[in-house]
Motif scaffolding. Structure first.
Motif, PDB file in Angstrom:
ATOM      1  N   VAL A 131       0.842  -1.192   0.000  1.00  0.00           N
ATOM      2  CA  VAL A 131       0.000   0.000   0.000  1.00  0.00           C
ATOM      3  C   VAL A 131       0.881   1.247   0.000  1.00  0.00           C
ATOM      4  O   VAL A 131       2.077   1.193   0.279  1.00  0.00           O
ATOM      5  N   ALA A 132       0.277   2.396  -0.288  1.00  0.00           N
ATOM      6  CA  ALA A 132       0.999   3.667  -0.330  1.00  0.00           C
ATOM      7  C   ALA A 132       1.044   4.307   1.053  1.00  0.00           C
ATOM      8  O   ALA A 132       0.129   4.136   1.862  1.00  0.00           O
ATOM      9  N   ARG A 133       2.112   5.076   1.297  1.00  0.00           N
ATOM     10  CA  ARG A 133       2.259   5.777   2.573  1.00  0.00           C
ATOM     11  C   ARG A 133       2.892   7.139   2.343  1.00  0.00           C
ATOM     12  O   ARG A 133       3.824   7.285   1.541  1.00  0.00           O
ATOM     13  N   VAL A 134       2.384   8.140   3.067  1.00  0.00           N
ATOM     14  CA  VAL A 134       2.911   9.497   3.007  1.00  0.00           C
ATOM     15  C   VAL A 134       3.231   9.946   4.428  1.00  0.00           C
ATOM     16  O   VAL A 134       2.375   9.853   5.317  1.00  0.00           O
ATOM     17  N   THR A 135       4.449  10.425   4.660  1.00  0.00           N
ATOM     18  CA  THR A 135       4.818  10.959   5.971  1.00  0.00           C
ATOM     19  C   THR A 135       5.328  12.385   5.805  1.00  0.00           C
ATOM     20  O   THR A 135       5.771  12.790   4.728  1.00  0.00           O
ATOM     21  N   GLY A 136       5.280  13.147   6.874  1.00  0.00           N
ATOM     22  CA  GLY A 136       5.792  14.507   6.841  1.00  0.00           C
ATOM     23  C   GLY A 136       5.305  15.312   8.026  1.00  0.00           C
ATOM     24  O   GLY A 136       4.386  14.899   8.735  1.00  0.00           O
ATOM     25  N   THR A 137       5.947  16.451   8.262  1.00  0.00           N
ATOM     26  CA  THR A 137       5.540  17.354   9.334  1.00  0.00           C
ATOM     27  C   THR A 137       4.610  18.399   8.744  1.00  0.00           C
ATOM     28  O   THR A 137       5.033  19.240   7.951  1.00  0.00           O
ATOM     29  N   GLU A 138       3.332  18.345   9.126  1.00  0.00           N
ATOM     30  CA  GLU A 138       2.320  19.207   8.528  1.00  0.00           C
ATOM     31  C   GLU A 138       1.802  20.229   9.528  1.00  0.00           C
ATOM     32  O   GLU A 138       1.709  19.951  10.719  1.00  0.00           O
ATOM     33  N   LEU A 142      -6.371  22.939  13.968  1.00  0.00           N
ATOM     34  CA  LEU A 142      -7.104  22.176  14.967  1.00  0.00           C
ATOM     35  C   LEU A 142      -8.502  22.752  15.160  1.00  0.00           C
ATOM     36  O   LEU A 142      -9.471  22.032  15.372  1.00  0.00           O
ATOM     37  N   THR A 143      -8.582  24.079  15.119  1.00  0.00           N
ATOM     38  CA  THR A 143      -9.862  24.776  15.183  1.00  0.00           C
ATOM     39  C   THR A 143      -9.796  25.921  14.177  1.00  0.00           C
ATOM     40  O   THR A 143      -8.802  26.060  13.453  1.00  0.00           O
ATOM     41  N   ALA A 144     -10.821  26.758  14.164  1.00  0.00           N
ATOM     42  CA  ALA A 144     -10.850  27.869  13.212  1.00  0.00           C
ATOM     43  C   ALA A 144      -9.701  28.841  13.431  1.00  0.00           C
ATOM     44  O   ALA A 144      -9.262  29.515  12.497  1.00  0.00           O
ATOM     45  N   ASP A 145      -9.196  28.930  14.656  1.00  0.00           N
ATOM     46  CA  ASP A 145      -8.154  29.918  14.943  1.00  0.00           C
ATOM     47  C   ASP A 145      -6.899  29.331  15.592  1.00  0.00           C
ATOM     48  O   ASP A 145      -6.058  30.062  16.088  1.00  0.00           O
ATOM     49  N   VAL A 146      -6.758  28.020  15.588  1.00  0.00           N
ATOM     50  CA  VAL A 146      -5.592  27.383  16.199  1.00  0.00           C
ATOM     51  C   VAL A 146      -4.984  26.384  15.215  1.00  0.00           C
ATOM     52  O   VAL A 146      -5.691  25.544  14.662  1.00  0.00           O
ATOM     53  N   LYS A 147      -3.667  26.516  14.974  1.00  0.00           N
ATOM     54  CA  LYS A 147      -2.941  25.589  14.112  1.00  0.00           C
ATOM     55  C   LYS A 147      -1.823  24.928  14.908  1.00  0.00           C
ATOM     56  O   LYS A 147      -1.331  25.484  15.887  1.00  0.00           O
ATOM     57  N   ALA A 148      -1.424  23.752  14.459  1.00  0.00           N
ATOM     58  CA  ALA A 148      -0.342  23.051  15.147  1.00  0.00           C
ATOM     59  C   ALA A 148       0.487  22.287  14.129  1.00  0.00           C
ATOM     60  O   ALA A 148      -0.030  21.829  13.103  1.00  0.00           O
ATOM     61  N   LYS A 149       1.789  22.152  14.402  1.00  0.00           N
ATOM     62  CA  LYS A 149       2.651  21.318  13.575  1.00  0.00           C
ATOM     63  C   LYS A 149       2.599  19.894  14.119  1.00  0.00           C
ATOM     64  O   LYS A 149       2.771  19.677  15.315  1.00  0.00           O
ATOM     65  N   LEU A 150       2.346  18.953  13.209  1.00  0.00           N
ATOM     66  CA  LEU A 150       2.174  17.566  13.611  1.00  0.00           C
ATOM     67  C   LEU A 150       3.044  16.641  12.772  1.00  0.00           C
ATOM     68  O   LEU A 150       3.139  16.814  11.549  1.00  0.00           O
ATOM     69  N   LEU A 151       3.644  15.657  13.426  1.00  0.00           N
ATOM     70  CA  LEU A 151       4.237  14.547  12.699  1.00  0.00           C
ATOM     71  C   LEU A 151       3.084  13.701  12.180  1.00  0.00           C
ATOM     72  O   LEU A 151       2.202  13.309  12.950  1.00  0.00           O
ATOM     73  N   THR A 152       3.037  13.438  10.881  1.00  0.00           N
ATOM     74  CA  THR A 152       1.903  12.706  10.330  1.00  0.00           C
ATOM     75  C   THR A 152       2.353  11.514   9.499  1.00  0.00           C
ATOM     76  O   THR A 152       3.414  11.532   8.865  1.00  0.00           O
ATOM     77  N   MET A 153       1.511  10.481   9.512  1.00  0.00           N
ATOM     78  CA  MET A 153       1.708   9.298   8.675  1.00  0.00           C
ATOM     79  C   MET A 153       0.341   8.904   8.123  1.00  0.00           C
ATOM     80  O   MET A 153      -0.587   8.641   8.877  1.00  0.00           O
ATOM     81  N   PRO A 177      10.079  16.461  18.603  1.00  0.00           N
ATOM     82  CA  PRO A 177      11.394  15.882  18.906  1.00  0.00           C
ATOM     83  C   PRO A 177      11.394  14.357  18.960  1.00  0.00           C
ATOM     84  O   PRO A 177      12.457  13.738  18.930  1.00  0.00           O
ATOM     85  N   LEU A 178      10.204  13.744  19.041  1.00  0.00           N
ATOM     86  CA  LEU A 178      10.110  12.282  19.136  1.00  0.00           C
ATOM     87  C   LEU A 178       9.767  11.669  17.786  1.00  0.00           C
ATOM     88  O   LEU A 178       9.057  10.662  17.709  1.00  0.00           O
ATOM     89  N   LYS A 179      10.286  12.260  16.722  1.00  0.00           N
ATOM     90  CA  LYS A 179       9.917  11.839  15.369  1.00  0.00           C
ATOM     91  C   LYS A 179      10.139  10.345  15.149  1.00  0.00           C
ATOM     92  O   LYS A 179       9.229   9.630  14.694  1.00  0.00           O
ATOM     93  N   GLU A 180      11.319   9.840  15.452  1.00  0.00           N
ATOM     94  CA  GLU A 180      11.626   8.432  15.189  1.00  0.00           C
ATOM     95  C   GLU A 180      10.720   7.518  16.003  1.00  0.00           C
ATOM     96  O   GLU A 180      10.155   6.548  15.486  1.00  0.00           O
ATOM     97  N   GLU A 181      10.555   7.835  17.301  1.00  0.00           N
ATOM     98  CA  GLU A 181       9.724   7.003  18.165  1.00  0.00           C
ATOM     99  C   GLU A 181       8.262   7.046  17.730  1.00  0.00           C
ATOM    100  O   GLU A 181       7.562   6.026  17.729  1.00  0.00           O
ATOM    101  N   ALA A 182       7.789   8.253  17.356  1.00  0.00           N
ATOM    102  CA  ALA A 182       6.391   8.391  16.941  1.00  0.00           C
ATOM    103  C   ALA A 182       6.126   7.606  15.665  1.00  0.00           C
ATOM    104  O   ALA A 182       5.113   6.892  15.560  1.00  0.00           O
ATOM    105  N   TYR A 183       7.030   7.695  14.699  1.00  0.00           N
ATOM    106  CA  TYR A 183       6.813   6.970  13.452  1.00  0.00           C
ATOM    107  C   TYR A 183       6.871   5.457  13.667  1.00  0.00           C
ATOM    108  O   TYR A 183       6.139   4.700  13.014  1.00  0.00           O
ATOM    109  N   ASP A 184       7.722   4.995  14.573  1.00  0.00           N
ATOM    110  CA  ASP A 184       7.747   3.564  14.890  1.00  0.00           C
ATOM    111  C   ASP A 184       6.406   3.127  15.476  1.00  0.00           C
ATOM    112  O   ASP A 184       5.875   2.060  15.137  1.00  0.00           O
TER     113      ASP A 184
END
Length: 205
Positions: A131-138, A142-153, A177-184
Motif C-alpha cells: 500500500v501507499a504511505r505518506v509521511t511529513g511534518t504538517e 485544529l480549530t478555526a483559529d488554532v494551528k499546530a505542527k504535527l508529525l503525520t503518517m 522531537p520524538l519523530k523516530e519514536e512516533a513513526y515507529d
C-alpha cells in the motif's frame, strides 16, 4: 473476490477511542457545567468543548470512521498522539493521486507549502498487502483559529471488492522531537489494520 464488510485496527491499551457522534462530548459538557457555579469557569468549559465540537465536526466532514488518541504523562514530558481512519472515494475515471488525497483529507495542497520532509512511498502490511504511505511534518488547523505542527503518517488502503473506495489510516503527534519514536509507533498501529469479511475472515488486497 471476497468483499470487505468492515475493518479492524488495534491501538495501545492506554489510548482512548473517540466518540465521533458528539453525544459523549455533549454529555460530558453538561456534567462539567453542572459541577461549577463560577461564570468564568463555565465560560472556560464552554470554550473548551466548542473547540472539541469543531474538531469532531471537521473529522466527520472529511470522512472519519474511527478515532483514538492519548495524552500520557511520562517522566520526561507529555506525549500526545491520535490515530484516525478516513473513508476516501475517487471520482469515476480518476486515480487516487496525492493532490486528490490532500483535498479530501484537508492536507497541504498546491496553495500551501509542502512539508520539506514529506516522503511518499510504499509499505507492505501483513494483513493487507502493498500500500501507499505518506509521511511529513504538517501544519494542521485544529480549530478555526488554532494551528499546530504535527508529525503525520497517512497509509492508503484500497477497499477490497471496490474500484474507487479507499480507507486512509492517519496517525499524528505534536511531539516533534520524538519523530523516530512516533513513526515507529504509528507504523506498529497501522500494521494491525485489516479488512474483514462478513464471516470474520481477513480480506487481503
Amino acid at each position: 473476490m471476497r468483499t470487505a464488510e468492515r475493518f479492524l485496527v488495534n491501538v495501545p491499551a492506554s489510548w482512548t477511542e473517540a466518540d465521533l457522534t458528539g453525544e459523549a462530548l455533549a454529555r460530558t459538557r453538561r456534567e462539567a457545567l453542572a459541577a461549577t457555579d463560577d461564570p468564568r469557569a463555565k465560560a472556560a468549559v464552554n470554550d473548551m468543548f466548542r473547540q472539541g465540537r469543531e474538531i469532531s465536526r471537521a473529522a466527520r466532514k472529511h470522512g472519519a470512521l474511527y478515532a483514538a488518541g492519548t495524552a500520557t504523562q511520562y517522566e520526561d514530558g507529555l506525549f500526545l498522539a491520535y490515530a484516525m481512519v478516513f473513508a476516501v472515494s475517487t471520482p469515476e475515471g480518476m486515480e487516487l493521486t496525492l493532490p486528490l488525497l490532500s483535498r479530501q483529507l484537508g492536507l497541504p495542497t498546491a496553495k500551501h507549502k509542502v512539508p520539506a520532509d514529506r516522503v511518499v512511498g510504499a509499505v507492505t502490511l501483513e494483513n493487507v498487502g502493498r500500500v501507499a504511505r505518506v509521511t511529513g511534518t504538517e501544519e494542521t488547523p485544529l480549530t478555526a483559529d488554532v494551528k499546530a505542527k504535527l508529525l503525520t503518517m497517512h497509509t492508503i488502503m484500497p477497499v477490497p471488492g471496490t474500484t474507487r473506495e479507499y480507507l486512509v489510516v492517519t496517525c499524528a503527534s505534536p511531539n516533534l522531537p520524538l519523530k523516530e519514536e512516533a513513526y515507529d509507533l504509528f507504523d506498529a498501529i497501522t500494521g494491525t489494520f485489516r479488512f474483514v469479511s462478513a464471516d470474520g475472515t481477513v480480506v487481503p488486497l
